[in-house]
Design an enzyme around this catalytic site. Sequence first.
Site, short mmCIF file in Angstrom:
data_model
loop_
_atom_site.label_atom_id
_atom_site.label_comp_id
_atom_site.label_asym_id
_atom_site.label_seq_id
_atom_site.Cartn_x
_atom_site.Cartn_y
_atom_site.Cartn_z
CB CYS A 116 49.88 117.59 74.41
SG CYS A 116 50.15 115.83 74.53
CE1 TYR A 132 47.35 116.47 75.44
CE2 TYR A 132 46.35 115.59 77.40
CZ TYR A 132 47.17 115.43 76.33
OH TYR A 132 47.79 114.25 76.13
CD1 TRP A 180 48.60 116.37 80.33
CD2 TRP A 180 49.70 117.67 78.90
NE1 TRP A 180 49.72 115.68 79.92
CE2 TRP A 180 50.40 116.46 79.03
CE3 TRP A 180 50.21 118.65 78.03
CZ2 TRP A 180 51.58 116.18 78.35
CZ3 TRP A 180 51.37 118.39 77.34
CH2 TRP A 180 52.05 117.16 77.50
CE1 TYR A 185 45.84 111.08 75.47
CE2 TYR A 185 47.87 109.90 75.86
CZ TYR A 185 47.08 111.01 76.04
OH TYR A 185 47.54 112.05 76.82
CG HIS A 186 49.02 110.83 71.88
ND1 HIS A 186 50.00 110.45 72.76
CD2 HIS A 186 48.49 111.97 72.38
CE1 HIS A 186 50.06 111.32 73.76
NE2 HIS A 186 49.14 112.26 73.56
CG HIS A 232 45.43 115.13 72.17
ND1 HIS A 232 46.45 115.70 71.48
CD2 HIS A 232 46.01 114.43 73.17
CE1 HIS A 232 47.60 115.37 72.03
NE2 HIS A 232 47.37 114.59 73.06
CU LIG Z 1 48.73 114.04 74.49
#
Ligand SMILES: [Cu+2]
Length: 855
Positions: free
Chosen positions: A447, A491, A509, A708-709, A794
């Site tokens: 992330c 993030y 995050w 997501y991801h 992301h």
């Molecule tokens: Cu993530």
Amino acid sequence: MTGAPGRLRGVTKRAAGLVLLVCAAVLPGLIQPESALAHRAALVRDTDPHSDGDMPMPPGGHGEVVPEEAMRPPAPTLPREGWTATADSEETQEGDQRAQNALDGDPATLWHTEWSGDGTPRPHTITIDMHRTAVVSGMVYQPRQDGSPNGRIGEYAVSLSGDGTVWGKPVATGTLADDATTKTLRFVPARTRYVRLTATSEAGGRGPWASAAEINLLGDPGGPAPGADLPRDGWTATASSEETQDADDRARNVLDGDSGTLWHTRWTGTVPPLPHSITIDMHRTAVVSGLSYEPRTDGSPNGRIGQYSVTTSLNGTAFGQPVAAGTWQDDDTVKGATFSQPVSARYVRLTALTEAGGRGPWTSAAELRLSGPADPAVHGRWSSVIGFPLVPVATAVLPNNKLLAWSAYAPDRFGGSNGYTQTAIMDLATGKITQRRVDNTKHDMFCPGVALLADGRVLVTGGSNAERASIYDPGTDKWTSTSDMNIARGYQGMTLLPNGDAFVIGGSWSQDNAPDKGGEVWSAATGTWRKLPGVPVTPILTADPAGPYRADNHAWLYAMAKGRVLQLGPSKQLNWISTDGDGSITPAGTRADSVDAMNGDAVAYDVGKLLTLGGATAYENATATNRAYTVDANGGNGKPVSARTGDMSYARSFGNSVVLPDGKVAVFGGQSYAKPFSDGHSALTPEIWDPATGRFTALASMAVPRNYHSVANLLPDGRVFTGGGGLCGDCQTNHADGAIFTPPALLNPDGTEKARPRFVGDIPAKVAHGQQLKVTTDVPVDRFALIRAGASTHSVDNDQRRIPLTPRKTGTSTYELTVPADSGVALPGTYMLFALDAHGVPSKAAILTVTPAGK
Ligand SMILES: [Cu+2]
Ligand SMILES: *[C@@H]1O[C@H](CO)[C@@H](O)[C@H](O)[C@H]1NC(C)=O
Ligand SMILES: *[C@@H]1O[C@H](CO)[C@@H](O)[C@H](O)[C@H]1NC(C)=O
């Protein structure tokens, strides 16, 4: 509220009352949309706390939890009764390690190739005969569980056969992680009897063996039919019953591209019994090969279709025998019905015979789509699925024609601040994937923020080790540390600046939002970070209900001359950021009528021109939008000008977009209801946007959800890599794979590749701003484009940008190109130079580095 059993059945009166109060407070005097009500109801009802004991949680407790749906199998595991397995080699001398052991349900027994004698050289194969024909969509490979790593399969191919003699091209290839966890090797569903796994390398290079504890096969995932979506313009829908009293739940809502609206059969007054049907009139005759059904997105399961049938008609009166029938699972994934054969039809009728959970006599649907055969020249084509030794959560295109990918401390899960990261590099020329755990930078890069540096190195900041910053140098193939950031982040958004420094902002995050995650700049000269006291994070926040933890995530940044950066999302508020001195941040208007668009994405498709796609008002538990906007950073009088452009057919959160050499933008994946680690509501149909018309066209559908991801990158050969999704440990939504998409511009209708222009002779590896570049092509071409190498994670890729170049023709096929003098236009770094012929067919790229003059 009374008379709404279809919506709130199962909710206690108290809960329903509570919901009413909440909603009345929010929208006094308005009739509350039923979908919002039902969603609140679902949240209230959902009291079963999912404990995910095996998901290590990062310290500081950022609440990433794996939803229950992620634990559900995406496709049924096929029963193995009567199956047999054979292998090219088995150890039978020193142990009973026959192929059949991979099918016995006992992980303690294993198949191992011969090791007592000389051993047989690679590749090794194990072939499963199901002794019947079934739709198979994946292989689940469990490496041996006895503590020894020997024979773990590294590089593999999966092939299918109907008769055990004739084998097609591999349906999946790739490289598996060198660990003992169970791997899912997915591929496009196909009907077959025999499935063969070929091992071409041992994962750790320890020896010439292959081994397996267990092998399972996955059945039909029941997803959307392969092919291409038919455009829904002008379509109408009618239903046997519609709720129009307490909600506007008409049939037509299934065609509006807004997954937040729905068709629901009547649930006020006298509720009609099942079956219910909904009929689509395309107002033209088309060849239809499948239907896809998206269940409602508002959190309520009521009315999900269980048993169904599909019939078609040419005139709306005579409907024939069903072209498809079956039973859909009671979950929130998008369902498909592939017709027994493609049919010519104008009308398609979906009949719901049962409610999936037996909850009541209703039927509901968010969206319905029809698909037809895909035309490669219109819809493009997918490669087979390519397995990776990790979930590619972040990727960067390297100047050496390689793709760098990484996940977290583990290939399949995240958590904690472990000080190391699993990485993989795919050689784009050979397809070979190597894997490496990076320990020396003491940086778990899960992330992160990413910026590609002027010289092609990759700067990665924060994430799980939130203050760390690391640099990968493709020249030396080494990772090194640079100074820690002043502010710990996960993030965050990053971009390179015209002078080669890098700017970062946001990222609550990881760690909490104290201190303010305002801007700071990394100096390329000193490798140190300088805080920008004039750039607080507050102006870029979205109004996320989860607060700054989510509100300052994933900034869309576009760097321009003199270190000025346009922050154009995901907040609806746009801002100009100056990175000079102490820095400053000033409002730059809004993105037309756009609301906050968290986990949407932005693509610089032309100089100063960006397309933004999708997103939602909240990071999670929110319906995404299908809207797209253009933002012209230079606009009128140096002010950004935003406008709404055509809508996507699919609403998307967590999608990824890439700009193609011709300036069109392709968007991949995402889901219409934002929910991390879920494959629910996946948009499996990519779309392509044409800047000339402002319209989106459907592309060939994907085999694997990318939510997501997940990532997407334009590759130097003009194709697109998209992969990843998940990273949730023992969940079912980990996608340790990718696939390569060939855009329609490269294909003929019969699927053959178009002749592409080629560069002839040498192109310098380095050019300075303002410098002229002499290039020669094998055939005359029309135009050129520079596309900056991308880095994706992301749904953010602040690195890619396209710069069209107008050539000066100096001979039959020789041209002079001028690299923009403005380093804010041609941000320094790795570029792919494409030549395009008069039909827009691009060459493969020449890779070059655009450097500030004198560097
Ligand atoms: Cu993530
Ligand atoms: C519709 O088509 C069927 C079968 O071709 C035919 O029997 C029927 O008369 C048609 N109905 C109308 C209203 O045209
Ligand atoms: C989203 O919904 C899940 C349950 O479905 C819940 O655990 C989570 O806390 C919700 N997130 C937010 C930000 O409301």
